[in-house]
Design a protein around this motif. Structure first.
Motif, mmCIF file in Angstrom:
data_model
loop_
_atom_site.group_PDB
_atom_site.id
_atom_site.type_symbol
_atom_site.label_atom_id
_atom_site.label_comp_id
_atom_site.label_asym_id
_atom_site.label_seq_id
_atom_site.Cartn_x
_atom_site.Cartn_y
_atom_site.Cartn_z
ATOM 1 N N ILE A 142 0.848 -1.197 0.000
ATOM 2 C CA ILE A 142 0.000 0.000 0.000
ATOM 3 C C ILE A 142 0.884 1.248 0.000
ATOM 4 C CG2 ILE A 142 -1.685 1.305 1.350
ATOM 5 C CD1 ILE A 142 -2.761 -1.429 2.344
ATOM 6 N N CYS A 166 -2.943 6.066 0.089
ATOM 7 C CA CYS A 166 -3.989 5.510 0.958
ATOM 8 C C CYS A 166 -4.684 6.601 1.769
ATOM 9 C CB CYS A 166 -3.368 4.473 1.897
ATOM 10 S SG CYS A 166 -4.542 3.789 3.087
ATOM 11 N N ILE A 167 -6.026 6.569 1.730
ATOM 12 C CA ILE A 167 -6.810 7.541 2.491
ATOM 13 C C ILE A 167 -7.506 6.871 3.689
ATOM 14 C CG2 ILE A 167 -7.164 9.158 0.577
ATOM 15 C CD1 ILE A 167 -9.938 7.820 0.144
ATOM 16 N N CYS A 168 -7.049 5.656 4.021
ATOM 17 C CA CYS A 168 -7.556 4.929 5.197
ATOM 18 C C CYS A 168 -9.072 4.742 5.166
ATOM 19 C CB CYS A 168 -7.131 5.618 6.484
ATOM 20 S SG CYS A 168 -5.353 5.747 6.647
ATOM 21 N N CYS A 169 -9.600 4.337 4.033
ATOM 22 C CA CYS A 169 -11.051 4.182 3.904
ATOM 23 C C CYS A 169 -11.551 2.849 4.465
ATOM 24 C CB CYS A 169 -11.454 4.303 2.449
ATOM 25 S SG CYS A 169 -11.034 2.838 1.477
ATOM 26 N N VAL A 170 -10.652 1.922 4.739
ATOM 27 C CA VAL A 170 -10.952 0.621 5.351
ATOM 28 C C VAL A 170 -11.457 -0.456 4.374
ATOM 29 C CG1 VAL A 170 -12.079 -0.535 7.321
ATOM 30 C CG2 VAL A 170 -11.623 1.890 7.447
ATOM 31 N N CYS A 203 -10.214 -2.188 1.954
ATOM 32 C CA CYS A 203 -9.365 -3.338 1.613
ATOM 33 C C CYS A 203 -9.239 -4.357 2.733
ATOM 34 C CB CYS A 203 -7.984 -2.866 1.206
ATOM 35 S SG CYS A 203 -7.127 -1.931 2.489
ATOM 36 N N CYS A 205 -9.964 -0.571 -3.853
ATOM 37 C CA CYS A 205 -9.370 0.691 -3.395
ATOM 38 C C CYS A 205 -9.748 1.858 -4.310
ATOM 39 C CB CYS A 205 -7.853 0.561 -3.334
ATOM 40 S SG CYS A 205 -7.071 2.090 -2.752
ATOM 41 N N VAL A 229 -8.365 4.714 -4.526
ATOM 42 C CA VAL A 229 -7.233 5.550 -4.958
ATOM 43 C C VAL A 229 -6.054 4.726 -5.492
ATOM 44 C CG1 VAL A 229 -7.815 7.499 -3.451
ATOM 45 C CG2 VAL A 229 -6.373 5.654 -2.569
ATOM 46 N N ALA A 236 -4.155 2.546 -4.190
ATOM 47 C CA ALA A 236 -2.978 2.532 -3.318
ATOM 48 C C ALA A 236 -2.253 1.188 -3.249
ATOM 49 C CB ALA A 236 -3.362 2.993 -1.915
#
Ligand code: SF4
Ligand code: SF4
Length: 56
Positions: free
Chosen positions: A5, A9-13, A15, A48, A50, A52
């Motif tokens: 990653i 990564c925007i930490c959207c959860v 994945c 994902c 973005v 990442a």
């Protein structure tokens, strides 16, 4: 080979629950893939928003 990653990564959860071998973890609020456990399925990259997770 495994996925990694990157900084996008925007930490959207998204994945984490989708990984079939549960090798996505969160360390200090950063999402990381366990390279030993990753079976290179690409599922994380597919969800994902973005792009990442990238194969390395
Ligand atoms: Fe998990 Fe597949 Fe992503 Fe590897 S490529 S971290 S096995 S979802
Ligand atoms: Fe980060 Fe992409 Fe995973 Fe969301 S799906 S937590 S943006 S790597």
């Amino acid at each position: 080979m495994a996925y990694e990653i990157n900084n996008s990564c925007i930490c959207c959860v998204a994945c984490k629950p989708i990984c079939p071998v549960d090798c996505v973890s969160v360390v200090d609020d950063i999402y990381v893939i366990d390279a030993e456990g990753c079976v290179d399925c690409g599922a994380c990259a597919n969800v994902c928003p973005v792009d990442a997770p990238q194969p390395v």
